[in-house]
Design a protein around this motif. Sequence first.
Motif, PDB file in Angstrom:
ATOM      1  N   SER A  83     -60.965  53.132  20.129  1.00 22.68           N
ATOM      2  CA  SER A  83     -59.635  52.603  19.804  1.00 22.68           C
ATOM      3  C   SER A  83     -58.820  53.641  19.049  1.00 22.68           C
ATOM      4  CB  SER A  83     -59.762  51.323  18.968  1.00 22.68           C
ATOM      5  OG  SER A  83     -60.451  50.323  19.661  1.00 22.68           O
ATOM      6  N   SER A  84     -59.468  54.309  18.103  1.00 20.01           N
ATOM      7  CA  SER A  84     -58.774  55.351  17.343  1.00 20.01           C
ATOM      8  C   SER A  84     -58.331  56.480  18.257  1.00 20.01           C
ATOM      9  CB  SER A  84     -59.699  55.895  16.243  1.00 20.01           C
ATOM     10  OG  SER A  84     -60.104  54.865  15.364  1.00 20.01           O
ATOM     11  N   LEU A  85     -59.213  56.855  19.203  1.00 20.25           N
ATOM     12  CA  LEU A  85     -58.866  57.911  20.159  1.00 20.25           C
ATOM     13  C   LEU A  85     -57.681  57.482  21.021  1.00 20.25           C
ATOM     14  CD1 LEU A  85     -59.508  60.638  21.527  1.00 20.25           C
ATOM     15  CD2 LEU A  85     -61.066  59.383  23.045  1.00 20.25           C
TER      16      LEU A  85
ATOM     17  N   LEU B 298     -78.382  45.250  15.871  1.00 24.68           N
ATOM     18  CA  LEU B 298     -78.273  46.697  16.012  1.00 24.68           C
ATOM     19  C   LEU B 298     -77.292  47.066  17.117  1.00 24.68           C
ATOM     20  CD1 LEU B 298     -79.174  49.566  15.316  1.00 24.68           C
ATOM     21  CD2 LEU B 298     -81.081  49.274  16.924  1.00 24.68           C
ATOM     22  N   LEU B 299     -77.403  46.398  18.260  1.00 29.40           N
ATOM     23  CA  LEU B 299     -76.490  46.670  19.365  1.00 29.40           C
ATOM     24  C   LEU B 299     -75.058  46.318  18.987  1.00 29.40           C
ATOM     25  CD1 LEU B 299     -78.549  45.398  22.438  1.00 29.40           C
ATOM     26  CD2 LEU B 299     -78.141  47.765  21.743  1.00 29.40           C
ATOM     27  N   ARG B 300     -74.888  45.203  18.260  1.00 30.87           N
ATOM     28  CA  ARG B 300     -73.548  44.792  17.846  1.00 30.87           C
ATOM     29  C   ARG B 300     -72.895  45.842  16.963  1.00 30.87           C
ATOM     30  NH1 ARG B 300     -74.592  40.313  14.800  1.00 30.87           N
ATOM     31  NH2 ARG B 300     -74.551  41.566  12.891  1.00 30.87           N
ATOM     32  N   ASN B 301     -73.632  46.312  15.954  1.00 29.74           N
ATOM     33  CA  ASN B 301     -73.067  47.296  15.030  1.00 29.74           C
ATOM     34  C   ASN B 301     -72.778  48.615  15.733  1.00 29.74           C
ATOM     35  OD1 ASN B 301     -73.252  45.425  12.978  1.00 29.74           O
ATOM     36  ND2 ASN B 301     -75.212  46.203  12.202  1.00 29.74           N
ATOM     37  N   THR B 302     -73.668  48.997  16.653  1.00 28.12           N
ATOM     38  CA  THR B 302     -73.446  50.233  17.421  1.00 28.12           C
ATOM     39  C   THR B 302     -72.212  50.113  18.290  1.00 28.12           C
ATOM     40  OG1 THR B 302     -75.834  50.642  17.475  1.00 28.12           O
ATOM     41  CG2 THR B 302     -74.470  51.841  19.065  1.00 28.12           C
ATOM     42  N   PHE B 303     -72.064  48.955  18.956  1.00 30.86           N
ATOM     43  CA  PHE B 303     -70.902  48.755  19.824  1.00 30.86           C
ATOM     44  C   PHE B 303     -69.608  48.739  19.015  1.00 30.86           C
ATOM     45  CE2 PHE B 303     -67.799  45.951  21.870  1.00 30.86           C
ATOM     46  CZ  PHE B 303     -67.683  46.580  23.098  1.00 30.86           C
ATOM     47  N   ILE B 304     -69.622  48.068  17.874  1.00 34.01           N
ATOM     48  CA  ILE B 304     -68.409  47.994  17.047  1.00 34.01           C
ATOM     49  C   ILE B 304     -67.996  49.391  16.592  1.00 34.01           C
ATOM     50  CG2 ILE B 304     -67.509  47.209  14.818  1.00 34.01           C
ATOM     51  CD1 ILE B 304     -69.099  44.632  15.209  1.00 34.01           C
ATOM     52  N   ALA B 305     -68.981  50.209  16.203  1.00 32.78           N
ATOM     53  CA  ALA B 305     -68.668  51.576  15.775  1.00 32.78           C
ATOM     54  C   ALA B 305     -68.089  52.382  16.929  1.00 32.78           C
ATOM     55  CB  ALA B 305     -69.927  52.249  15.234  1.00 32.78           C
ATOM     56  N   GLY B 306     -68.703  52.251  18.118  1.00 36.02           N
ATOM     57  CA  GLY B 306     -68.192  52.964  19.282  1.00 36.02           C
ATOM     58  C   GLY B 306     -66.803  52.496  19.679  1.00 36.02           C
ATOM     59  N   ALA B 307     -66.586  51.178  19.632  1.00 35.60           N
ATOM     60  CA  ALA B 307     -65.278  50.627  19.989  1.00 35.60           C
ATOM     61  C   ALA B 307     -64.211  51.086  19.004  1.00 35.60           C
ATOM     62  CB  ALA B 307     -65.345  49.104  20.027  1.00 35.60           C
TER      63      ALA B 307
ATOM     64  N   VAL C 254     -55.862  47.455  22.039  1.00 35.87           N
ATOM     65  CA  VAL C 254     -55.829  48.748  21.337  1.00 35.87           C
ATOM     66  C   VAL C 254     -56.748  49.804  21.946  1.00 35.87           C
ATOM     67  CG1 VAL C 254     -55.202  47.665  19.161  1.00 35.87           C
ATOM     68  CG2 VAL C 254     -57.620  48.089  19.660  1.00 35.87           C
ATOM     69  N   CYS C 255     -57.612  49.409  22.881  1.00 31.54           N
ATOM     70  CA  CYS C 255     -58.610  50.353  23.383  1.00 31.54           C
ATOM     71  C   CYS C 255     -58.397  50.691  24.855  1.00 31.54           C
ATOM     72  CB  CYS C 255     -60.002  49.766  23.187  1.00 31.54           C
ATOM     73  SG  CYS C 255     -61.302  50.994  22.972  1.00 31.54           S
ATOM     74  N   THR C 256     -57.336  50.176  25.463  1.00 26.85           N
ATOM     75  CA  THR C 256     -57.026  50.468  26.857  1.00 26.85           C
ATOM     76  C   THR C 256     -55.592  50.949  26.963  1.00 26.85           C
ATOM     77  OG1 THR C 256     -56.120  48.301  27.493  1.00 26.85           O
ATOM     78  CG2 THR C 256     -58.530  48.518  27.484  1.00 26.85           C
ATOM     79  N   ASN C 257     -55.182  51.316  28.168  1.00 23.75           N
ATOM     80  CA  ASN C 257     -53.803  51.753  28.362  1.00 23.75           C
ATOM     81  C   ASN C 257     -52.806  50.603  28.379  1.00 23.75           C
ATOM     82  OD1 ASN C 257     -55.121  51.073  30.752  1.00 23.75           O
ATOM     83  ND2 ASN C 257     -53.978  52.498  32.014  1.00 23.75           N
ATOM     84  N   LEU C 258     -53.268  49.368  28.165  1.00 25.17           N
ATOM     85  CA  LEU C 258     -52.324  48.270  27.904  1.00 25.17           C
ATOM     86  C   LEU C 258     -51.540  48.566  26.632  1.00 25.17           C
ATOM     87  CD1 LEU C 258     -51.187  45.442  28.543  1.00 25.17           C
ATOM     88  CD2 LEU C 258     -53.111  44.475  27.255  1.00 25.17           C
TER      89      LEU C 258
END
Length: 536
Positions: free
Chosen positions: A324-326, A311-320, A90-94
Amino acid sequence: YESENQLHNGTPITKYTSGIAIMHTPAFLLSHFLAQFTTYDKDGFSKPYILGLYISTILYILWGLYLLALILAQRFPIHSVITTLVLLVVCTNLYYFSSYNNVMSHPMTFFLFAALIYLTDRFYKSFQLKTIFLIGLVTGLITLVRPTNIICLLIPLLWGIENIPSRFETIKKHASKLPLAILGFFLAAVPQMLYWKYTTGEFIYYSYQGEGFDFANAMIGRGLFSFRNGWLIYTPIMLAVFPGLYFLYKHKNHEAFWPVILLFPLHVYIIYSWWNWYYINGLGSRPMVDIYPLLAFPLAAFISTVFSNRLLRNTFIAGAFLLSSLNIFQLYQHSKGILWTEDANRAYYFQSLGALKWNQKIAVAYDLATYQPKSYTNKRRLYRDDFTSYNNFIVEQTRRDGRASVLLTQESVDSLASFEISMRELNLDKDEFLSIRLWMRVEKQMISYYDFSNITIDYLRSGELYRRSYLRLHNKPCPEATCSLWYGEVHVWDELIAHIKMFEDAEEDDIIKFAFHTADSSTPLFLSNLEIWVSE
């Protein structure tokens, strides 16, 4: 583009290799069987066949994800594996090539690379004859689908390598099995070789006549970062691959490290040495989809490392989630003709960012690569043509509020006046730019935007053309926002307003020339009142 080349003897030959046809053969045969029980044509092109191809592609992708899950789960925590696979989808052009344009070669190559990695890992654990034969067959199919991907041979060659002497020892020990791999590779290539022999008289033939590589001028920077289908512009999640390579190396199971570290840059160098480095369609660089199964390893290594810190996990999940939405939203934009990346530029990308509908500002930014301001002030008028002096081309039936209306044709273009001005005369301040205002009306839609009528903007230096821009006209009338890159609204008058920033390398003696142009295949277009202003 042409799908066939004419040989010197007049025999047509399909330039594309047969890998995809072979992979889709089961789906074609099943679709052909089912078509017998329907009223659809049994010609290979009707709905049963189309549906069969779509389902076949999705099944291959799911199969590839399953094989990838099996091998990643042996090396990374299951939550990291699931996250990696979800992001690939969902987050790549695949995602684009799975759901929208899914009959191209890249989903198939995604599966084949996943299968090759899976088989390679199995072989180094068991050294079975069946497995090495399948490795040869799969590498042959990968090469047949996209011949440049023959570098996939690096995967079985380098998988789990500790040092060169030990790998040579392994090869020497199992050398008797190599003929089976060669046989598998050859069997995959036989259909194509027979086809070339039949059509050209040669077993090996270069079918991409007039197209090729320029290895001395690889467009790596543009291929990765250009708004014209740049890989990391439209698939930014893959930036995680680069630190992931370090984490993969540090990981206790890094069999994939050397295949990735050597094949990844080699693949990038090869694909961006191709003459058409932006590869036309796709939300981002489509040849990169081929090696996503290999890049899944550094991506999973990055994710498993990040997930060890809350903290890094939650930040990464939010960014991902945002990326993905974009990605999903941009596919929606693509399907509506709002975002078209094959000719995109920075101004157009940010002008269309978040847009739910096509509008004239997006259309102008696409053509002129100039961001269109939200507000502006007209300061001084440079030119005006109300078209009242072209009696032979005035059309009474399409007057605009009683004003003259001129039909733009090949004949009238030769009569309409052009406008020229030098940069010295313009004497623009830093915040000033040119504005074109033109009332226009389209009578019939046309979707070949390469044939749209346009205003040609030429930049001349010492009498020689050094830059040219096209302001397309047929897709600009858009008062009701029921238009797109491919067409404007018909039978309505609308004012085109386009702002042009001057290039930084412009010189005082440069001349800017504005003129109308129309193709023979353009549909009727009416003009009323053209003005050119200096604005701020």
